[in-house]
Enzyme design. Structure first.
Site, PDB file in Angstrom:
ATOM      1  N   GLU A 118     104.608 -55.114  -1.596  1.00  0.00           N
ATOM      2  CA  GLU A 118     104.901 -55.464  -0.200  1.00  0.00           C
ATOM      3  C   GLU A 118     106.274 -56.112  -0.156  1.00  0.00           C
ATOM      4  O   GLU A 118     106.628 -56.864  -1.072  1.00  0.00           O
ATOM      5  CB  GLU A 118     103.833 -56.426   0.329  1.00  0.00           C
ATOM      6  CG  GLU A 118     102.444 -55.782   0.355  1.00  0.00           C
ATOM      7  CD  GLU A 118     101.341 -56.710   0.869  1.00  0.00           C
ATOM      8  OE1 GLU A 118     101.638 -57.866   1.221  1.00  0.00           O
ATOM      9  OE2 GLU A 118     100.180 -56.264   0.910  1.00  0.00           O
TER      10      GLU A 118
ATOM     11  N   ASP B 198      95.789 -52.663   5.242  1.00  0.00           N
ATOM     12  CA  ASP B 198      96.601 -53.816   5.671  1.00  0.00           C
ATOM     13  C   ASP B 198      97.407 -54.367   4.503  1.00  0.00           C
ATOM     14  O   ASP B 198      98.302 -55.190   4.701  1.00  0.00           O
ATOM     15  CB  ASP B 198      95.664 -54.910   6.231  1.00  0.00           C
ATOM     16  CG  ASP B 198      96.416 -56.080   6.854  1.00  0.00           C
ATOM     17  OD1 ASP B 198      97.377 -55.826   7.602  1.00  0.00           O
ATOM     18  OD2 ASP B 198      96.046 -57.241   6.593  1.00  0.00           O
TER      19      ASP B 198
ATOM     20  N   HIS C  90     100.136 -56.328   6.422  1.00  0.00           N
ATOM     21  CA  HIS C  90      99.442 -57.520   5.916  1.00  0.00           C
ATOM     22  C   HIS C  90      99.316 -58.594   7.010  1.00  0.00           C
ATOM     23  O   HIS C  90      99.755 -59.732   6.839  1.00  0.00           O
ATOM     24  CB  HIS C  90     100.165 -58.080   4.680  1.00  0.00           C
ATOM     25  CG  HIS C  90      99.285 -58.932   3.817  1.00  0.00           C
ATOM     26  ND1 HIS C  90      99.458 -59.040   2.458  1.00  0.00           N
ATOM     27  CD2 HIS C  90      98.222 -59.732   4.114  1.00  0.00           C
ATOM     28  CE1 HIS C  90      98.547 -59.856   1.967  1.00  0.00           C
ATOM     29  NE2 HIS C  90      97.793 -60.291   2.952  1.00  0.00           N
TER      30      HIS C  90
HETATM   31  N1  LIG Z   1      94.649 -59.120   4.889  1.00  0.00           N
HETATM   32  C1  LIG Z   1      94.754 -60.399   4.980  1.00  0.00           C
HETATM   33  O1  LIG Z   1      95.609 -60.921   5.694  1.00  0.00           O
HETATM   34  C2  LIG Z   1      93.819 -61.287   4.209  1.00  0.00           C
HETATM   35  C3  LIG Z   1      93.471 -62.523   4.765  1.00  0.00           C
HETATM   36  C4  LIG Z   1      92.605 -63.322   4.046  1.00  0.00           C
HETATM   37  C5  LIG Z   1      92.129 -62.925   2.812  1.00  0.00           C
HETATM   38  N2  LIG Z   1      92.501 -61.718   2.308  1.00  0.00           N
HETATM   39  C6  LIG Z   1      91.963 -61.255   1.022  1.00  0.00           C
HETATM   40  O2  LIG Z   1      90.568 -61.105   1.161  1.00  0.00           O
HETATM   41  C7  LIG Z   1      89.941 -61.538  -0.027  1.00  0.00           C
HETATM   42  C8  LIG Z   1      88.531 -61.970   0.285  1.00  0.00           C
HETATM   43  O3  LIG Z   1      88.571 -63.133   1.074  1.00  0.00           O
HETATM   44  P1  LIG Z   1      87.291 -64.070   1.261  1.00  0.00           P
HETATM   45  O4  LIG Z   1      87.779 -65.294   1.933  1.00  0.00           O
HETATM   46  O5  LIG Z   1      86.186 -63.348   1.873  1.00  0.00           O
HETATM   47  O6  LIG Z   1      86.973 -64.414  -0.263  1.00  0.00           O
HETATM   48  P2  LIG Z   1      85.652 -65.054  -0.850  1.00  0.00           P
HETATM   49  O7  LIG Z   1      86.033 -65.624  -2.150  1.00  0.00           O
HETATM   50  O8  LIG Z   1      84.998 -65.904   0.162  1.00  0.00           O
HETATM   51  O9  LIG Z   1      84.717 -63.776  -1.099  1.00  0.00           O
HETATM   52  C9  LIG Z   1      84.997 -62.796  -2.051  1.00  0.00           C
HETATM   53  C10 LIG Z   1      83.681 -62.194  -2.488  1.00  0.00           C
HETATM   54  O10 LIG Z   1      83.969 -61.106  -3.363  1.00  0.00           O
HETATM   55  C11 LIG Z   1      83.005 -61.131  -4.398  1.00  0.00           C
HETATM   56  N3  LIG Z   1      83.508 -60.368  -5.539  1.00  0.00           N
HETATM   57  C12 LIG Z   1      84.406 -60.744  -6.478  1.00  0.00           C
HETATM   58  N4  LIG Z   1      84.621 -59.734  -7.344  1.00  0.00           N
HETATM   59  C13 LIG Z   1      83.861 -58.703  -6.927  1.00  0.00           C
HETATM   60  C14 LIG Z   1      83.666 -57.398  -7.409  1.00  0.00           C
HETATM   61  N5  LIG Z   1      84.304 -56.944  -8.492  1.00  0.00           N
HETATM   62  N6  LIG Z   1      82.794 -56.602  -6.739  1.00  0.00           N
HETATM   63  C15 LIG Z   1      82.115 -57.056  -5.657  1.00  0.00           C
HETATM   64  N7  LIG Z   1      82.271 -58.297  -5.156  1.00  0.00           N
HETATM   65  C16 LIG Z   1      83.137 -59.110  -5.788  1.00  0.00           C
HETATM   66  C17 LIG Z   1      82.785 -62.601  -4.684  1.00  0.00           C
HETATM   67  O11 LIG Z   1      81.567 -62.828  -5.364  1.00  0.00           O
HETATM   68  C18 LIG Z   1      82.798 -63.165  -3.269  1.00  0.00           C
HETATM   69  O12 LIG Z   1      81.509 -63.227  -2.706  1.00  0.00           O
HETATM   70  C19 LIG Z   1      90.849 -62.675  -0.511  1.00  0.00           C
HETATM   71  O13 LIG Z   1      90.756 -62.859  -1.889  1.00  0.00           O
HETATM   72  C20 LIG Z   1      92.220 -62.230  -0.108  1.00  0.00           C
HETATM   73  O14 LIG Z   1      92.776 -61.526  -1.188  1.00  0.00           O
HETATM   74  C21 LIG Z   1      93.336 -60.892   2.970  1.00  0.00           C
HETATM   75  O1  LIG Z   2      99.601 -64.930   5.250  1.00  0.00           O
HETATM   76  C1  LIG Z   2      99.693 -64.315   4.199  1.00  0.00           C
HETATM   77  O2  LIG Z   2     100.763 -63.993   3.687  1.00  0.00           O
HETATM   78  C2  LIG Z   2      98.441 -63.956   3.397  1.00  0.00           C
HETATM   79  C3  LIG Z   2      97.229 -63.677   4.236  1.00  0.00           C
HETATM   80  C4  LIG Z   2      96.012 -63.356   3.388  1.00  0.00           C
HETATM   81  O3  LIG Z   2      96.231 -62.295   2.548  1.00  0.00           O
HETATM   82  C5  LIG Z   2      95.467 -64.528   2.639  1.00  0.00           C
HETATM   83  O4  LIG Z   2      95.342 -64.460   1.411  1.00  0.00           O
HETATM   84  O5  LIG Z   2      95.130 -65.501   3.298  1.00  0.00           O
END
Ligand SMILES: NC(=O)c1ccc[n+]([C@@H]2O[C@H](COP(=O)([O-])OP(=O)(O)OC[C@H]3O[C@@H](n4cnc5c(N)ncnc54)[C@H](O)[C@@H]3O)[C@@H](O)[C@H]2O)c1
Ligand SMILES: O=C(O)CC[C@@H](O)C(=O)O
Length: 467
Positions: A315, A310, A345
């Site tokens: 991007e 994703d 994404h």
């Molecule tokens: N695709 C999307 O649209 C989308 C949406 C929301 C978030 N995200 C991404 O997802 C990521 C995670 O989101 P979340 O809300 O669960 O974050 P979060 O901070 O709640 O959880 C992240 C976890 O990763 C762990 N971590 C950090 N470094 C690590 C490593 N090297 N190895 C193993 N574990 C590790 C942390 O301890 C934590 O528990 C965000 O940082 C964001 O980049 C993407």
């Molecule tokens: O909406 C976005 O552009 C980012 C979504 C996701 O990667 C996030 O970090 O919440």
């Protein structure tokens, strides 16, 4: 040491405000409708809306199609809101950011030190998403710019997408659907699986990872997870001690870690080697976490039976036909693979998530602009204090963001000592400290003196006075 910033506010500068002949209580009122005044009179102890200047002087730039819920909250405050659907290339961003007090972004807009250096008026950044890796958080804190995000409003949406992808990959649905779109009927069961009884390996057991854990168990999967922190297992999930242990055991590996130097190419050739033959990889975290050429190799060799991506290292800033080799040099190779789901994404892109994020971040921005409250900020100390009330018309809230060096509080309190300090709070995060004090019975001249005196301290990063 970084020099203190001078915030230039059109008429909002406290010096300019000081020249107004109106009383502070008249000047601070954000909404002048008669119904507001009537209800304010009826509830004299209602929280007082603090304003450092006229609300219409606050300029906000919202990029990347921030949800209407957020726009509406900001506009209702009377702020000037400029809204753009896309992010901006650096040169255009620099031009625009010079002028604004607030910027709202999502994941595409890169607020680097280079950009923030030009943002002379910027008070606060709203990331209308979870990730804040696109902002130089340290530079922002060093210059008194608070950053807010929405830490979990889209977590459920991402977890649901991953569940859909697990089944889609296990049943090769993407390939079958593409074939049908091309007119080909290809009824096969070879290497198509139920997900019941399979093992899901979650890397990063935070908000998204743990939510996914619950959903996956409900579908009959066994869940293991790896995290750098020891975390409570939900349901019957089990934490494993190393990434390798997870890769060796999981049928599906899904990544939910933040973008950090440690997570860059977390999954590369050596990790694909460890994975079970015929396993699957899902990445909805950040594009830098997977070494894509290594993934292409692992898929071509059959080691990895399918993948869902994703997020990508590069991007595009806007929607359009941009997913080509010009953007990422391996683009064509990736598109040519079987059983790979490529999405732009959209993990957090649902109506529910975007509406909730719009409200959460916009409200945090309003609280910060109007009251100086930093609860939820990711880069400055989290400080909150009971609101001033309408019973306290001649009170002012002093906010002093400063270097966390010995002796500052003594000097600040010497300045405030001439006034009655109603309440005060101070906290630090690394070398940045945030002090908030409510002083009573201050006149316009007092406010100017307090500000001038605080500004003259060598520890000062930013002074704001709200009244
Ligand atoms: N695709 C999307 O649209 C989308 C949406 C929301 C978030 N995200 C991404 O997802 C990521 C995670 O989101 P979340 O809300 O669960 O974050 P979060 O901070 O709640 O959880 C992240 C976890 O990763 C762990 N971590 C950090 N470094 C690590 C490593 N090297 N190895 C193993 N574990 C590790 C942390 O301890 C934590 O528990 C965000 O940082 C964001 O980049 C993407
Ligand atoms: O909406 C976005 O552009 C980012 C979504 C996701 O990667 C996030 O970090 O919440």
């Amino acid at each position: 040491m970084t020099p203190p910033r001078e915030i230039v506010q059109p008429t909002g500068d406290i010096t300019a405000a000081h020249q107004f002949s109106v009383s502070p209580s008249t000047f601070q009122s954000p909404i002048s409708s008669s119904s507001f005044m009537a209800s304010a009179l009826a509830h004299r102890s209602a929280p007082k809306q603090l304003k450092p200047f006229n609300t219409e002087d606050i300029k906000i730039l919202l990029l990347e199609n921030v949800n209407k819920t957020g726009q509406d909250i900001l506009k209702a405050q009377g702020y000037q809101v400029e809204f753009l659907k896309t992010s901006l290339p650096e040169d255009q961003l620099i031009e625009k950011i010079r002028d604004v007090h607030v910027i709202g972004i999502r994941s595409k807009t890169k607020l680097t030190a280079n950009v923030l250096r030009e943002a002379k008026n910027l008070l606060v950044i709203g990331c209308f998403c979870i990730g804040t890796n696109q902002v130089d958080l340290d530079y922002a804190a060093q210059h008194g710019i608070a950053v807010f995000n929405s830490p979990f409003a889209n977590s459920r949406s991402v977890a649901e997408l991953v569940i859909a992808e697990i089944i889609t990959l296990a049943r090769q649905l993407g390939d079958r659907s593409n074939e049908m779109h091309r007119g080909t009927w290809n009824k096969v069961s070879n290497k198509c699986w139920e997900i019941r009884g399979k093992t899901l390996g979650i890397v990063g057991y935070g908000h998204i990872g743990s939510q996914l854990s619950v959903l996956a168990e409900a579908m009959g999967m066994t869940v293991i997870y790896y995290d750098v922190v020891t975390l409570m297992a939900i349901g019957t999930a089990r934490q494993v001690p190393t990434l390798d242990a997870l890769l060796e055991e999981a049928d599906f590996v899904t990544l939910h870690v933040p973008e950090t130097p440690e997570t860059k190419n977390l999954i590369s050739n050596a990790q694909f080697e460890k994975m079970k033959t015929g396993s699957y990889l899902i990445n909805a975290s950040r594009g830098t976490v997977v070494d894509i050429p290594a993934l292409i190799k692992a898929m071509r060799s059959g080691k990895v039976a399918g993948a869902a991506l994703d997020v990508f290292p590069n991007e595009p800033a806007a929607n359009g036909d941009y997913f080509t080799n010009d953007l990422n040099q391996w683009g064509e190779d990736l598109r040519g693979l079987n059983n790979i789901i490529l999405t732009p994404h959209i993990g957090g892109s649902t109506e529910e998530a975007q509406r909730a994020i719009g409200v959460e971040v916009a409200e945090a921005l309003v609280r910060y602009i109007n009251q100086g409250v930093t609860t939820g900020s990711v880069n400055v100390p989290e400080v909150t204090m009971r609101s001033l009330t309408l019973d306290e018309p001649n009170h002012a809230r002093v906010i002093y963001i400063h270097r966390n060096v010995p002796g500052v509080l003594r000097k600040v309190n010497e300045i405030l000592a001439e006034h009655n300090v109603d309440k005060q709070i101070s906290d630090s995060k690394g070398d940045i400290a945030y002090l908030m004090a409510d002083v009573s019975e201050v006149k316009q001249d007092d406010i100017k003196n307090i500000r001038d005196n605080l500004d003259s301290l060598s520890s000062r990063i930013l002074t704001r006075i709200l009244y």
